[in-house]
Design a protein around this motif. Structure first.
Motif, short mmCIF file in Angstrom:
data_model
loop_
_atom_site.label_atom_id
_atom_site.label_comp_id
_atom_site.label_asym_id
_atom_site.label_seq_id
_atom_site.Cartn_x
_atom_site.Cartn_y
_atom_site.Cartn_z
N ASP A 47 -8.41 -19.25 2.00
CA ASP A 47 -9.40 -19.78 1.67
C ASP A 47 -9.04 -19.03 3.66
O ASP A 47 -8.61 -18.81 4.21
N GLY A 48 -10.96 -19.68 4.36
CA GLY A 48 -10.78 -18.66 5.77
C GLY A 48 -10.34 -17.49 5.74
O GLY A 48 -11.59 -16.76 5.24
N ILE A 49 -10.24 -16.96 6.32
CA ILE A 49 -9.70 -16.00 6.95
C ILE A 49 -9.08 -14.97 6.07
O ILE A 49 -8.54 -14.00 6.34
N GLY A 50 -8.01 -16.00 5.39
CA GLY A 50 -7.15 -15.63 4.26
C GLY A 50 -7.64 -14.53 3.37
O GLY A 50 -6.87 -13.12 3.49
N PRO A 51 -8.71 -13.97 3.21
CA PRO A 51 -9.19 -12.30 1.97
C PRO A 51 -9.09 -11.77 2.86
O PRO A 51 -8.79 -10.25 2.63
N GLU A 52 -9.41 -12.06 4.72
CA GLU A 52 -9.60 -10.70 4.87
C GLU A 52 -8.43 -10.14 5.23
O GLU A 52 -8.17 -8.43 5.61
N ILE A 53 -7.21 -10.54 5.92
CA ILE A 53 -6.26 -11.00 6.21
C ILE A 53 -5.49 -10.25 5.33
O ILE A 53 -4.61 -9.21 5.26
N VAL A 54 -5.29 -10.96 4.41
CA VAL A 54 -4.87 -10.58 3.02
C VAL A 54 -4.99 -9.20 2.86
O VAL A 54 -3.91 -7.79 2.39
N GLU A 55 -5.99 -8.79 2.56
CA GLU A 55 -6.80 -7.21 2.48
C GLU A 55 -6.22 -6.24 3.12
O GLU A 55 -6.12 -5.10 2.77
N GLU A 56 -5.33 -6.19 4.70
CA GLU A 56 -5.35 -5.38 5.16
C GLU A 56 -3.78 -5.47 4.77
O GLU A 56 -3.14 -4.30 4.93
N ALA A 57 -3.51 -6.70 4.57
CA ALA A 57 -1.80 -6.42 4.37
C ALA A 57 -1.71 -5.62 2.67
O ALA A 57 -1.42 -4.31 3.07
#
Length: 356
Positions: free
Chosen positions: A12-22
């Protein structure tokens, strides 16, 4: 070519954004070091509650069990705060940890020289800080039965077995052998019987590791000492509740909770995630710091796949990017040459992996 299967849970939240960068950085190093990563995406948390009515769908749990590792972002938000406890997003994560047998949470707290002024403590106090918090993750008061809440009273039960303490202690001692060979057991043995058992078990495990120095420290004193003189610590070993609190305190000594990773290991499949939350207040704005998630991906390569060179490559890239002045908004005021969005900093780190 070696192939590893990764269950990706953005959350949730910023999870999708930060995981995409990883994932972006992982794609870069996998090509460079000659292995393949198969990413299998699944839902957990509030997003799963909205679609499936439960925070951890069976499909997600089964996919996690069948994978070689789980890369996870963050879950939760005010939208789901008033749900019954078993439906809250956090219940999904607790169940996932339990089902995967991920009983040991490793949380490094390392100060980046490039961000030494980001800490609220004096530079001379934090320079050189390198702490590993080993937190027991699937026992203690978070899981203890019975538990009840009434209108005017409530209770939780803290329970630990010899075996639960022994297995996480062995992981801590093994880690200490590769570091400074010192363990600080954090407890409250002056008032808690569970802490007394922890001391007894750790003393027994220590007999197999004569090179490792062991000290005991009450949790209230440990919290104070982390602020007063963090460099005195090497490996901090503690139970679930204390570890939850102390690891967040240690992260802020290093300047930003957005920088530090974690690995939850012990079973067949480990979970690799940043230590911060879902930060719904900044979700979708492109300002979240993905470095903790990227560093968690590096821990995944090291602990789950034994790809130590690739892990070191990511860590070197992150350090070099910070050295060269690239910053996200949360750390922008500390010697920034360029302020970057979430996606931009991920791309820069990905590009830097080709230098190592």
């Amino acid at each position: 070519m070696k192939t590893y299967n990764v269950c990706v849970i953005k959350g949730d939240g910023i999870g999708p954004e930060i995981v995409e960068e990883a994932v972006k950085v992982l794609d870069s190093v996998s090509h460079k070091f000659g292995f393949e990563l198969n990413f299998d995406y699944h839902l957990m948390g509030g997003c799963a509650v909205d679609i499936f009515g439960v925070p951890l769908p069976d499909e997600t749990l089964n996919a996690a069990k069948a994978s070689d590792a789980v890369l996870f972002g963050a879950i939760g938000g005010a939208k789901w705060d008033n749900l019954a406890r078993h439906l809250r997003p956090e219940s999904g994560l607790l169940k996932l940890r339990k089902e995967l047998g991920a009983f040991a949470n490793l949380r490094p707290a390392i100060i980046f020289d490039e961000l030494i002024n980001a800490s609220t403590l004096k530079p001379e106090t934090v320079r050189g800080v390198d702490i590993l918090v080993v937190r027991e993750l699937t026992g203690g008061i978070y899981f203890g039965q019975p538990r009840e809440k009434h209108e005017k009273s409530a209770f939780n039960t803290m329970v630990y077995s010899y075996e639960e303490i022994e297995r996480v202690s062995k992981i801590a001692f093994e880690a200490a052998m590769k570091r400074g060979k010192k363990i600080t057991l954090v407890d409250k043995a002056n008032v808690l019987e569970t802490s007394q058992l922890w001391r007894e078990v750790v003393a027994e495990v220590a007999k197999s590791y004569p090179e490792v120095a062991v000290e005991q420290m009450y949790v209230d004193n440990a919290a104070m000492q982390l602020v007063r003189d963090p460099k005195q610590f090497d490996v901090l070993l503690t139970e679930n509740l204390f570890g939850d609190i102390l690891s967040d305190e240690a992260s802020m000594i290093c300047g930003s909770i957005g920088l530090l990773p974690s690995a939850s290991i012990g079973g067949k499949v480990g979970i690799y995630e940043p230590i911060h939350g879902s930060a719904p207040d900044i979700a979708g704005q492109g300002i979240a710091n993905p470095i903790a998630t990227i560093m968690s991906a590096a821990m995944m390569l090291r602990y789950a796949f034994n790809e130590a060179e690739a892990a070191q490559c990511i860590e070197n890239a992150v350090k070099s990017v910070l050295r060269d002045g690239y910053r996200t908004k949360d750390i922008a005021k500390f010697d920034a040459k360029e302020i970057c969005s979430t996606s931009e900093i991920g791309s820069i780190i990905s590009d830097y992996t080709h230098k190592f």
